[in-house]
Each structure stands twice: as structure tokens, then as C-alpha cells.
Motif scaffolding. Structure first.
Motif, mmCIF file in Angstrom:
data_model
loop_
_atom_site.group_PDB
_atom_site.id
_atom_site.type_symbol
_atom_site.label_atom_id
_atom_site.label_comp_id
_atom_site.label_asym_id
_atom_site.label_seq_id
_atom_site.Cartn_x
_atom_site.Cartn_y
_atom_site.Cartn_z
ATOM 1 N N PRO A 168 -26.167 6.613 25.792
ATOM 2 C CA PRO A 168 -24.894 5.999 25.366
ATOM 3 C C PRO A 168 -23.670 6.871 25.679
ATOM 4 O O PRO A 168 -22.638 6.358 26.122
ATOM 5 C CB PRO A 168 -25.070 5.813 23.862
ATOM 6 C CG PRO A 168 -26.548 5.663 23.677
ATOM 7 C CD PRO A 168 -27.173 6.565 24.706
ATOM 8 N N ILE A 169 -23.791 8.197 25.465
ATOM 9 C CA ILE A 169 -22.641 9.089 25.720
ATOM 10 C C ILE A 169 -22.272 9.085 27.199
ATOM 11 O O ILE A 169 -21.085 9.053 27.558
ATOM 12 C CB ILE A 169 -22.945 10.528 25.226
ATOM 13 C CG1 ILE A 169 -23.006 10.549 23.690
ATOM 14 C CG2 ILE A 169 -21.877 11.512 25.720
ATOM 15 C CD1 ILE A 169 -23.429 11.891 23.100
ATOM 16 N N ASP A 170 -23.298 9.098 28.071
ATOM 17 C CA ASP A 170 -23.042 9.075 29.520
ATOM 18 C C ASP A 170 -22.355 7.778 29.940
ATOM 19 O O ASP A 170 -21.423 7.790 30.755
ATOM 20 C CB ASP A 170 -24.351 9.248 30.301
ATOM 21 C CG ASP A 170 -24.950 10.649 30.132
ATOM 22 O OD1 ASP A 170 -24.179 11.560 29.743
ATOM 23 O OD2 ASP A 170 -26.160 10.816 30.372
ATOM 24 N N ILE A 171 -22.827 6.654 29.378
ATOM 25 C CA ILE A 171 -22.232 5.349 29.702
ATOM 26 C C ILE A 171 -20.744 5.358 29.336
ATOM 27 O O ILE A 171 -19.884 4.981 30.138
ATOM 28 C CB ILE A 171 -22.961 4.201 28.947
ATOM 29 C CG1 ILE A 171 -24.388 4.046 29.464
ATOM 30 C CG2 ILE A 171 -22.194 2.875 29.108
ATOM 31 C CD1 ILE A 171 -25.271 3.141 28.599
ATOM 32 N N ALA A 172 -20.445 5.798 28.106
ATOM 33 C CA ALA A 172 -19.058 5.794 27.623
ATOM 34 C C ALA A 172 -18.171 6.715 28.468
ATOM 35 O O ALA A 172 -17.072 6.325 28.889
ATOM 36 C CB ALA A 172 -19.016 6.206 26.152
ATOM 37 N N ASN A 173 -18.650 7.923 28.743
ATOM 38 C CA ASN A 173 -17.858 8.871 29.542
ATOM 39 C C ASN A 173 -17.618 8.366 30.966
ATOM 40 O O ASN A 173 -16.507 8.490 31.499
ATOM 41 C CB ASN A 173 -18.553 10.242 29.589
ATOM 42 C CG ASN A 173 -18.278 11.071 28.342
ATOM 43 O OD1 ASN A 173 -17.198 10.985 27.758
ATOM 44 N ND2 ASN A 173 -19.251 11.875 27.929
ATOM 45 N N ASN A 174 -18.655 7.785 31.571
ATOM 46 C CA ASN A 174 -18.517 7.255 32.930
ATOM 47 C C ASN A 174 -17.547 6.070 32.969
ATOM 48 O O ASN A 174 -16.774 5.915 33.924
ATOM 49 C CB ASN A 174 -19.887 6.841 33.490
ATOM 50 C CG ASN A 174 -20.775 8.034 33.784
ATOM 51 O OD1 ASN A 174 -20.284 9.149 33.963
ATOM 52 N ND2 ASN A 174 -22.080 7.825 33.812
ATOM 53 N N ALA A 175 -17.590 5.242 31.928
ATOM 54 C CA ALA A 175 -16.673 4.088 31.853
ATOM 55 C C ALA A 175 -15.222 4.574 31.766
ATOM 56 O O ALA A 175 -14.331 4.031 32.433
ATOM 57 C CB ALA A 175 -17.018 3.217 30.652
ATOM 58 N N ILE A 176 -14.994 5.576 30.945
ATOM 59 C CA ILE A 176 -13.629 6.117 30.782
ATOM 60 C C ILE A 176 -13.138 6.740 32.104
ATOM 61 O O ILE A 176 -11.982 6.541 32.499
ATOM 62 C CB ILE A 176 -13.590 7.146 29.623
ATOM 63 C CG1 ILE A 176 -13.874 6.438 28.282
ATOM 64 C CG2 ILE A 176 -12.232 7.845 29.555
ATOM 65 C CD1 ILE A 176 -14.243 7.364 27.131
ATOM 66 N N LYS A 177 -14.037 7.471 32.800
ATOM 67 C CA LYS A 177 -13.668 8.058 34.103
ATOM 68 C C LYS A 177 -13.275 6.969 35.098
ATOM 69 O O LYS A 177 -12.274 7.096 35.820
ATOM 70 C CB LYS A 177 -14.858 8.859 34.663
ATOM 71 C CG LYS A 177 -14.993 10.252 34.099
ATOM 72 C CD LYS A 177 -16.202 10.939 34.740
ATOM 73 C CE LYS A 177 -16.571 12.196 33.941
ATOM 74 N NZ LYS A 177 -17.861 12.754 34.404
ATOM 75 N N GLU A 178 -14.092 5.904 35.140
ATOM 76 C CA GLU A 178 -13.818 4.802 36.073
ATOM 77 C C GLU A 178 -12.507 4.100 35.721
ATOM 78 O O GLU A 178 -11.730 3.712 36.598
ATOM 79 C CB GLU A 178 -14.989 3.802 36.050
ATOM 80 C CG GLU A 178 -14.893 2.668 37.062
ATOM 81 C CD GLU A 178 -14.810 3.148 38.511
ATOM 82 O OE1 GLU A 178 -14.170 2.438 39.327
ATOM 83 O OE2 GLU A 178 -15.363 4.232 38.833
ATOM 84 N N ALA A 179 -12.250 3.946 34.417
ATOM 85 C CA ALA A 179 -11.003 3.304 33.976
ATOM 86 C C ALA A 179 -9.791 4.122 34.413
ATOM 87 O O ALA A 179 -8.753 3.558 34.806
ATOM 88 C CB ALA A 179 -11.011 3.139 32.455
ATOM 89 N N ALA A 207 -22.287 11.241 17.269
ATOM 90 C CA ALA A 207 -22.288 12.041 18.500
ATOM 91 C C ALA A 207 -21.450 11.368 19.584
ATOM 92 O O ALA A 207 -20.689 12.030 20.309
ATOM 93 C CB ALA A 207 -23.721 12.247 18.986
ATOM 94 N N LEU A 208 -21.572 10.048 19.672
ATOM 95 C CA LEU A 208 -20.790 9.278 20.660
ATOM 96 C C LEU A 208 -19.297 9.397 20.367
ATOM 97 O O LEU A 208 -18.481 9.638 21.272
ATOM 98 C CB LEU A 208 -21.237 7.814 20.644
ATOM 99 C CG LEU A 208 -20.517 6.842 21.587
ATOM 100 C CD1 LEU A 208 -20.648 7.285 23.037
ATOM 101 C CD2 LEU A 208 -21.054 5.425 21.418
ATOM 102 N N HIS A 209 -18.954 9.266 19.100
ATOM 103 C CA HIS A 209 -17.547 9.359 18.687
ATOM 104 C C HIS A 209 -16.979 10.743 19.018
ATOM 105 O O HIS A 209 -15.868 10.869 19.546
ATOM 106 C CB HIS A 209 -17.423 9.080 17.192
ATOM 107 C CG HIS A 209 -16.013 9.012 16.696
ATOM 108 N ND1 HIS A 209 -15.269 10.148 16.435
ATOM 109 C CD2 HIS A 209 -15.196 7.949 16.443
ATOM 110 C CE1 HIS A 209 -14.072 9.793 16.031
ATOM 111 N NE2 HIS A 209 -13.994 8.459 16.024
#
Length: 466
Positions: A168-179, A207-209
Motif C-alpha cells: 500500500p505505501i508503494d502504491i500511494a508514493n508512486n501515485a503521488i510521484k506520477e501526479a 504506517a501509510l499515513h
């Protein structure tokens, strides 16, 4: 929404109207009724105690004693305390942070997180003119990722793909980078839900937060769970620094306990409220407007805003010009009016926001709220030829039978439609020339359900489904 609470409170407060003086004796019974109404609405007990205490203290003070109409002054106090309980004013999202603004969605399984993520994306795009990306960090349900992709497609938001073998953390970080690469304004991260609060779930979302540091952390909760919604929100708030709450499925909750309990128990504002399944049925939560609706005083401001957003102004102006020039109002125009009304949630959506609805008898209200009848009327008009829509007088025996067969209705339904259209047409004719609007308003008086208000009041509309 809040139907049973509204009925009980209106009944309790009615006894004080017209009283020359408010004393502890004559508000004792009223306060007992108000207390029972709140408890039956599944409002949390600490909230009820605080509410009743504050109302009583203010009612016995100078503001009621010196009022010209103490009964009305007491109702105003109840209204003010309802507003206070729900958070004073709308608390919007912080969209001024450095883009992309990250919004984290949290909540239990089945609360409506994924749908709310799509609805929020739609609202931000249409009303705030923001570009939005959505991403699913729910790696436990493959269907959740697909559902969010489908919802994103419906609203035209950018979907960031993810899969169940990722963290989940990788998904969120990658989404923010792409945005950031795409210069997108807002990223909404949907998270995994559970059937109950558990330690593993809380550790993961903490942890995600901590990893993504979202600008907004919104707790999504089902309003139909009543005061349990407030207790669940508190458990999440103890684990996460929530910034607000999205209350879902409020259209199915006649009680209102969650809306009245959450702010008091969590200290966090309700930012949005879901009022239906459609993608545009997520609204900013305005405590003062909700309080007004609970007390049967309607929500005219929200109605005006909805009309501004959803009514096709070009069509409305075209019909208005036709009427003012005396060119008549035909069945095609009538169908457009019905479609526009359906677009605003049908008669139920409109009447819920009109003042004085509590004064209309329940039987008359149910007839008016029959949205299925409106759909049948549209189907009947669609089954007509353009010539028949323009000249309804042509619709006789065999034509009526063809229209009924084509729309899956009965001949008597077609007769009822034509009768209601004739009433509407006569009313529209009165708008022509000087003083037309006043003449039309007078004409509406005879079209109201029994027990309705005066011209232009809550019943001042064609009796659909009668």
C-alpha cells in the motif's frame, strides 16, 4: 433524511407556539419530548444530555423572557443548538496546500469509501475545477481496484493502476510521484477496509499515513449505523489524525443520530454527506441547512445552488420565451421539465428542501414523492409522435392505446397525464402579459394537495401521481 426526528421535534415544539410566556413548567414536557426524539433518532446519550442542558439554560435566560414571541424564540434556540452540535458551519477541504493535495480515505468495509472517492473526485473537478487522480491501496480485494477504475472512468478522473502484489505505501508514493509529473492538483488514495476495527488494520493505515503525510484524512462512515458511526469514528480518530468525516447513505437514514453525534464525540467536522447512489450526490455538509431541514423549515439555499448547477438554462430560457410570447407550452416542454426535475433527485429531492413539508398530510406527501410516476409520464411522452407532443388534442382513442402499449402503461395513465398537462398548460398561459407571475401563483393554489400551504408554498406544484 431525518424524517422521524423532524416529525417528533416538530410535534414537540408545536405546543410552545403562541405561548405568551416560557416557564420551567411549560417547557418541561417539551424538553422531555425533544429528549425522546433525539434518543429515538439514535443520537449518543452524552450528546443528548449536553443538548438538552444547553437548550434549557438558554430557554430560562433573558433572550426568551424578553422576546415578543417566546415560543418562536425557543424554536430558534433549538435550531441554534442543533447547528452547534453539528459543527456551526461547513468546514471545507484544504485545497490551498502545495499540489498535489493528498486526500487519504479511511473507514470500515462497506461504508462506501470507493464510491465516495469517485464522488469526491467528481465534486472537485466540477465545482473546484481541479484535476484529480485516484489510486487504490486496497491490496486485499482485487475487486476494489477494479471498482475504483470503473468509478474513475465514470467521472473522468485519472486512474493510477495498482495490483494486489504491491505494498500500500508503494502504491500511494508512486501515485503521488506520477501526479507531480502530470501536474495534477489532487490525489485521492483509497485504502483497505475491514469488517471491524482490528489492530493490524490500524497499524497498516498508521504506517501509510506517516509515509505520505496527507493534507486531508477523511473517515468514511455509514450514517445508517447511527451512534455506532460516531463511536467508530472516534476509534479511528484515536489512531489517526483525522481532518474530517464523510457521512454516506444519508438518504436511507430517517433518524439522523450519526450526523448529530459525530462532531461532539470526535471533535472532527462532517465535511461531506452522501445523499444517494448517483455520482453527483455528494454534498458539502452545512450544519445550519441540515438543522433547518430537521425543524421542517426546508433548505432553500441548497435548492437554489442545485438549480443553478443542474438546470439547463438554455432550455429553461427557451420555454420561458415561448410562454411569454403566447406560443404555448407543449408536451415536449413538459417532458423537459420532468427530466430536469429527475436530474435534481425527483420530487423527493425537491420536496425535502422545501419549507413547511411537515404541514402536508403524509398521504398527500407520498403521492407527490412518487418518482416512478414521473418516470412513467416521461415514458408516455416519449411514446408519442412529435406531432402529438405539439398538439395533444389529437390524442384520441387508438392513439391513446398505442401510447399506453409503447410505454408499458394503461390508457387511464395516459388520460391522467393529459389531464395534468392541461392543468400545467392553463397555469403557464397565466404567465403571459403583465402580472403573469402573480396570476400563475394564484392558479397554483387550486393544484396543491389537501392541507398544503398558500400559493407558492410547499404544495404549490402539479399533483404528479394523483
Amino acid at each position: 433524511m431525518f424524517d422521524s426526528l423532524s416529525d417528533r421535534l416538530s410535534g414537540a415544539l408545536k405546543t410552545l407556539k403562541g405561548k405568551g410566556k416560557i416557564s420551567e413548567d411549560n417547557i418541561k414536557d417539551t424538553l422531555r419530548e425533544v429528549r425522546m426524539a433525539l434518543l429515538e433518532a439514535d443520537v449518543a446519550l452524552p450528546v443528548v444530555k449536553a443538548f438538552i442542558g444547553d437548550v434549557k439554560e438558554r430557554a430560562m435566560g433573558a433572550e426568551v423572557g424578553k422576546a415578543l414571541d417566546p415560543g418562536q424564540a425557543f424554536i430558534k434556540i433549538v435550531n441554534d443548538e442543533l447547528v452547534k452540535a453539528m459543527g456551526e458551519a461547513n468546514d471545507g477541504l484544504n485545497l490551498s496546500a502545495k499540489p498535489p493535495v493528498v486526500i487519504l480515505m479511511a473507514g470500515l468495509q462497506g461504508a462506501g469509501k470507493t464510491t465516495s472517492a469517485g464522488k469526491l473526485a467528481h465534486l472537485l473537478q466540477t465545482r473546484e475545477k481541479k484535476s484529480v487522480m485516484v489510486a487504490s491501496a486496497d491490496v486485499y480485494r482485487p475487486a476494489a481496484i477494479k471498482q475504483l477504475e470503473t468509478v474513475a472512468g465514470e467521472v473522468g478522473a485519472t486512474f493510477f493502476p495498482s495490483s494486489t502484489d504491491q505494498k500500500p505505501i508503494d502504491i500511494a508514493n508512486n501515485a503521488i510521484k506520477e501526479a507531480k509529473k502530470q501536474f495534477i492538483d489532487v490525489v485521492i488514495i483509497d485504502t483497505a477496509g475491514r469488517l471491524a476495527i482490528d489492530e493490524a488494520m490500524m497499524d497498516e493505515i498508521k504506517a501509510l499515513h506517516a509515509a505520505i503525510e496527507p493534507t486531508e484524512t477523511l473517515f468514511v462512515v455509514d450514517s445508517m449505523t447511527g451512534q455506532d458511526a460516531a463511536n467508530t469514528a472516534k476509534a479511528f480518530n484515536d489512531a489517526l489524525p483525522l481532518t474530517g468525516v464523510i457521512l454516506t447513505k444519508a438518504d436511507g437514514d430517517a433518524r439522523g443520530g450519526a450526523a448529530l453525534s459525530i462532531r461532539h464525540i470526535t471533535g472532527k467536522p462532517i465535511k461531506f454527506i452522501g445523499m444517494g447512489e448517483k455520482i453527483d450526490q455528494l454534498e458539502p455538509f452545512h450544519p445550519e441547512r441540515v438543522a433547518s431541514r430537521i425543524l421542517g423549515m426546508g433548505d432553500v439555499l441548497s435548492l437554489i445552488e442545485e438549480v443553478e448547477r443542474k438546470v439547463d438554462k438554455k432550455k429553461a430560457e427557451k420555454v420561458a420565451k415561448k410562454i411569454m410570447k403566447g406560443k404555448g407550452f407543449d408536451l415536449g416542454d413538459f417532458r423537459d421539465q420532468l427530466l430536469q426535475m429527475n436530474n435534481m433527485g425527483g420530487m423527493a429531492g425537491l420536496m425535502d428542501k422545501l419549507p413547511g413539508m411537515g404541514q402536508i398530510p403524509e398521504a398527500a406527501k407520498k403521492k407527490a414523492l412518487n418518482n416512478k410516476m414521473t418516470d412513467r409520464m416521461i415514458a408516455m411522452i416519449n411514446s408519442m409522435t412529435p406531432k402529438e407532443r405539439a398538439r395533444p388534442e389529437l390524442i384520441k382513442g387508438s392513439r391513446k392505446k398505442r401510447i399506453a402499449n409503447g410505454s408499458g402503461t394503461q390508457i387511464q395513465d395516459v388520460n391522467r397525464l393529459l389531464k395534468q398537462f392541461n392543468q400545467m398548460q392553463k397555469m403557464m398561459k397565466k404567465m403571459k402579459g403583465p402580472g403573469g407571475m402573480m396570476k400563475m401563483m394564484r392558479g397554483m393554489k387550486g393544484m396543491m394537495p389537501p392541507g398544503g400551504g398558500g400559493p407558492g408554498g410547499p404544495g404549490g406544484m402539479p399533483p404528479f401521481g394523483r
